[in-house]
Motif scaffolding. Structure first.
Motif, PDB file in Angstrom:
ATOM      1  N   ASN A 272       0.836  -1.202   0.000  1.00 55.79           N
ATOM      2  CA  ASN A 272       0.000   0.000   0.000  1.00 55.79           C
ATOM      3  C   ASN A 272       0.871   1.252   0.000  1.00 55.79           C
ATOM      4  O   ASN A 272       0.594   2.220  -0.705  1.00 55.79           O
ATOM      5  N   ASP A 305     -11.274   2.642  -2.427  1.00 58.53           N
ATOM      6  CA  ASP A 305     -11.898   1.659  -1.529  1.00 58.53           C
ATOM      7  C   ASP A 305     -13.221   2.180  -0.993  1.00 58.53           C
ATOM      8  O   ASP A 305     -14.247   1.497  -1.020  1.00 58.53           O
ATOM      9  N   THR A 306     -13.180   3.418  -0.485  1.00 60.49           N
ATOM     10  CA  THR A 306     -14.379   3.997   0.117  1.00 60.49           C
ATOM     11  C   THR A 306     -15.443   4.256  -0.938  1.00 60.49           C
ATOM     12  O   THR A 306     -16.598   3.873  -0.783  1.00 60.49           O
ATOM     13  N   SER A 315     -16.767  -5.825  -3.847  1.00 57.55           N
ATOM     14  CA  SER A 315     -15.470  -5.460  -3.275  1.00 57.55           C
ATOM     15  C   SER A 315     -14.282  -5.966  -4.086  1.00 57.55           C
ATOM     16  O   SER A 315     -13.210  -5.389  -4.025  1.00 57.55           O
ATOM     17  N   GLN A 318     -12.471  -3.389  -6.193  1.00 58.04           N
ATOM     18  CA  GLN A 318     -11.543  -2.437  -5.587  1.00 58.04           C
ATOM     19  C   GLN A 318     -10.114  -2.781  -5.980  1.00 58.04           C
ATOM     20  O   GLN A 318      -9.304  -1.916  -6.299  1.00 58.04           O
ATOM     21  N   GLN A 319      -9.809  -4.102  -5.919  1.00 64.17           N
ATOM     22  CA  GLN A 319      -8.449  -4.523  -6.247  1.00 64.17           C
ATOM     23  C   GLN A 319      -8.149  -4.247  -7.712  1.00 64.17           C
ATOM     24  O   GLN A 319      -7.060  -3.798  -8.057  1.00 64.17           O
TER      25      GLN A 319
ATOM     26  N   PRO B 217     -11.213  -7.703   1.910  1.00 60.90           N
ATOM     27  CA  PRO B 217     -10.210  -6.645   1.789  1.00 60.90           C
ATOM     28  C   PRO B 217      -9.263  -6.892   0.624  1.00 60.90           C
ATOM     29  O   PRO B 217      -9.170  -8.014   0.127  1.00 60.90           O
ATOM     30  N   ARG B 218      -8.571  -5.832   0.207  1.00 52.19           N
ATOM     31  CA  ARG B 218      -7.435  -6.024  -0.690  1.00 52.19           C
ATOM     32  C   ARG B 218      -6.364  -6.729   0.112  1.00 52.19           C
ATOM     33  O   ARG B 218      -6.130  -6.417   1.261  1.00 52.19           O
ATOM     34  N   THR B 225      -7.640  -2.138   5.288  1.00 47.24           N
ATOM     35  CA  THR B 225      -8.661  -2.105   4.239  1.00 47.24           C
ATOM     36  C   THR B 225     -10.012  -2.573   4.778  1.00 47.24           C
ATOM     37  O   THR B 225     -11.054  -2.077   4.357  1.00 47.24           O
ATOM     38  N   SER B 228     -11.482   0.344   6.509  1.00 47.56           N
ATOM     39  CA  SER B 228     -11.919   1.360   5.552  1.00 47.56           C
ATOM     40  C   SER B 228     -13.192   0.908   4.841  1.00 47.56           C
ATOM     41  O   SER B 228     -14.117   1.695   4.616  1.00 47.56           O
ATOM     42  N   ASP B 229     -13.265  -0.383   4.527  1.00 53.76           N
ATOM     43  CA  ASP B 229     -14.464  -0.923   3.887  1.00 53.76           C
ATOM     44  C   ASP B 229     -15.670  -0.831   4.822  1.00 53.76           C
ATOM     45  O   ASP B 229     -16.739  -0.351   4.439  1.00 53.76           O
TER      46      ASP B 229
END
Lengths: 341, 347
Positions: A272, A305-306, A315, A318-319, B217-218, B225, B228-229
């Motif tokens: 990240n 992400d948000t 979800s 997101q990746q 999550p990532r 994450t 945050s999610d």
């Protein structure tokens, strides 16, 4: 803060046979910071339109800042490492190691006072310093490639953390520490202030001091830097030590926030932070970069992400989205470099 | 793993534990597990061929509370059945090479049976393959091996049934109405799949529930994450009624997001596993219910299956150990206290 090419450079560039799109990209990309800020603004604008009720609110901005805070601390030091032409992929594990040792010490001392929390912070920083020094010495004295050295540290730091903790997370922390981690000042989490201070110092040092100039000089041409009398080995060692210490700080902050060492949950942190640095326009081959870019580069994945959750996208996307943005940013970076040469 | 590729068989419990579980289940008004068959538990220790056989135990990680309890359960039940039980062995860290070394050392003593807690279905296979070919009877706990033909019996929790159990608990907590979210990790991991699918098989059919889906999550289990999610979901749905968290990092991230949104205690949380974090947050009121596994029972089931194999009876290819829902109300019950007690070394 400093940008590496003067604005005039944009006008001076002669486009060989560019399409309109490529010309636009080039114009933006010639200033790496303006590229990432533009991407950030576009991202925010898209989500504000798609989710006007929830996304463009002060509360949401605060949450995004909080969720980016620990990564921002890691990204600040990673900026120096990458600009100097090295890589430190061990920070996620050093973070966990520092957290476990710090938690163990705090538990042994006992009590809920501020003193215990600060002792824990000092221990976490010291652990980070030790790993950073080890990485730095192996890179500068043993002349090993930094990616190999820190890949080894990535495994051994996590392994040692598991040995010390017997694989069980520590979950009891001084209340002064967890209160700090979950507390706010003027509505904004304490962690955001810490991240802001770290990043501000990192940015000023990078753009306004000799230390910053040396870092860039080493990254762009080690031989030239050495001939110019820059103490390259010592400088790189210091950068690795700082990288370790920021991992230690991030470890302590993360425990204060989550009330757990979360041993299994930090493997992604390194990447990240690196994603933020690369999105921020710091080229992977060293030599240039500005902290403002890294700030926005780190924020973009958190915004994605948000925003994708608020818009209601599954979800897994997101990746995909973060990956796509990263590839786009690196492509823009390549265009910029080609023009600069 | 269980719900995915192997037929489920009816569970058997140790009678002593079963009595306690039935009491808990009655107190909670729920069944501790889908199908309960509490007939005749352990085999009687008569002059059966298995008596006097030597059984060794290998743990994937030495010092881990869950593995320690499984070993204790195996040793206790093994002695009762007339086995000669060796003390459990295992590497001090999560390392495939060290695990293989420990396994080889244990097998050098040529035990007749092995209670095996694999480190990994693939890497834990080579160390035992030659011994099985020479007649070693092998029972695995928690995970099985990539080649099931080597395994006499595989003992694990029924994660699918546990997901269903969690869903019914969520419905009880929210009175059958409201928005429900799942926070899971590592999509594709068989245990995670079973826990999520089991939950969804019940929650999606509940008429009063608006199910918000399972979020991942990532990165495998990136707690930042997850937070945050969860924060984003809470922004959109501040009236959310419950979050089902399939593993500790999911709970860590979700609870942190709830705390930061000022919603802690207003949203029900059902979490997997009675680990230290879960118990702390249960006592603090952040978590409402924990789905606890029964490692000790898994250990005793393992040696029961070994006894069957030695006695020429048909061992069950897969057996499920039980699950218990832990809430603040039953936390002090002796049976639950025994379940959540820190592990100790049995010999």
């Amino acid at each position: 803060m400093s940008v590496d090419q003067p604005l005039e450079a944009i006008e001076e560039v002669s486009f060989s046979a560019p399409g309109r799109f490529q010309r636009l990209l080039l114009a933006i990309s010639l200033r790496p910071v303006s590229a990432v800020v533009t991407a950030f603004v576009i991202t925010v604008a898209i989500f504000s339109v798609l989710s006007p009720e929830y996304f463009p609110t002060l509360d949401n901005a605060r949450t995004i800042a909080l969720n980016a805070s620990v990564v921002l601390v890691l990204a600040t030091s990673a900026t120096y490492v990458v600009i100097a032409g090295e890589l430190d992929v061990s920070v996620g594990s050093v973070l966990v190691f520092a957290g476990v040792v710090s938690a163990k010490v705090m538990q042994a001392v006992g009590g809920n006072g501020v003193g215990v929390s600060l002792l824990g912070l000092a221990v976490a920083l010291a652990c980070g310093l030790a790993w950073g020094a080890l990485n730095g010495i192996l890179v500068t004295r043993a002349r090993l490639s930094s990616i190999i050295v820190t890949l080894a540290s990535l495994g051994s730091a996590l392994g040692l953390a598991r040995v010390l903790s017997t694989g069980q997370d520590f979950v009891d922390f001084p209340t002064s520490m967890t209160d700090f981690g979950s507390g706010t000042a003027f509505g904004v989490s304490h962690l955001v202030y810490v991240a802001a201070v770290v990043m501000l110092i990192g940015g000023v040092v990078l753009s306004r001091t000799r230390f910053g100039r040396f870092t860039k000089a080493i990254g762009s041409n080690v031989q030239a830097a050495r001939r110019a009398g820059i103490p390259v080995e010592r400088h790189v060692l210091v950068i690795f030590v700082l990288s370790g210490m920021s991992a230690g700080l991030a470890g302590w902050l993360s425990m204060a926030r989550f009330s757990s060492t979360a041993i299994a949950s930090h493997a992604q942190d390194t990447f990240n932070a690196l994603t933020g640095v690369l999105l921020g326009g710091v080229g992977l081959f060293g030599g240039a970069g500005a902290m403002v870019g890294v700030l926005f580069g780190t924020l973009i994945p958190v915004v994605l992400d948000t925003g994708l959750v608020l818009v209601g996208v599954q979800s897994f996307w997101q990746q995909v989205a973060v990956g796509a943005v990263l590839v786009g940013a690196v492509y823009v970076d390549r265009l910029r470099r080609e023009r600069a040469e | 793993m269980s719900a995915v590729d192997q037929p489920r068989v009816r569970r058997r419990r140790v009678p002593r534990l079963a009595v306690g579980l039935a009491a808990i289940a009655a107190a909670l008004g729920v069944s501790a597990c889908g199908s309960s068959d509490d007939g005749g538990g352990g085999a009687s220790a008569g002059s059966r061929p298995h008596v006097g056989k030597q059984v060794a135990i290998v743990e994937a990680l030495s010092g881990d509370a869950g593995y320690m309890k499984a070993s204790c359960g195996a040793i206790e039940e093994g002695r009762r059945l007339g086995f000669k039980m060796d003390a459990a062995q295992g590497p001090k860290e999560w390392d495939a090479v060290k695990f293989a070394g420990v396994t080889s050392a244990v097998l050098a003593r040529q035990p007749d049976g092995l209670v095996y807690m694999p480190e990994d279905p693939k890497t834990s296979l080579p160390p035992v393959k030659p011994a099985v070919a020479q007649g070693l009877k092998l029972v695995t706990i928690d995970a099985t091996l990539a080649d099931p033909s080597l395994v006499t019996s595989f003992i694990a929790s029924d994660h699918y049934a546990g997901g269903q159990l969690a869903a019914r608990e969520v419905l009880r907590l929210i009175g059958g109405r409201g928005k429900v979210l799942t926070e899971a990790v590592a999509p594709g991991h068989p245990i995670q799949i079973a826990r999520v699918q089991g939950f969804e098989s019940v929650i999606k059919d509940a008429p009063g529930v608006e199910y918000l889906g399972a979020h991942y999550p990532r990165g495998d289990a990136d707690v930042t994450t997850i937070a945050s999610d969860a924060a984003a979901v809470l922004r959109k749905h501040p009236d959310i009624a419950a979050i089902y968290t399939t593993v500790q990092p999911s709970a860590e991230g979700s609870i942190t997001a709830l705390r930061e949104a000022g919603l802690l205690g207003k949203v029900k949380i059902v979490e997997w596993d009675a680990n230290e974090y879960g118990l702390k947050e249960l006592r603090a009121g952040a978590i409402d219910t924990l789905v606890a596994q029964h490692p000790e029972e898994a250990g005793s089931l393992a040696v029961q299956q070994l006894a069957k194999a030695f006695d020429g009876e048909r061992a069950e290819p897969e057996v499920h150990s039980g699950l218990t829902l832990i809430t603040k109300d039953n936390l002090d019950d002796p049976e639950v206290q025994e379940l959540i007690a820190p592990g100790h070394v049995c010999s």
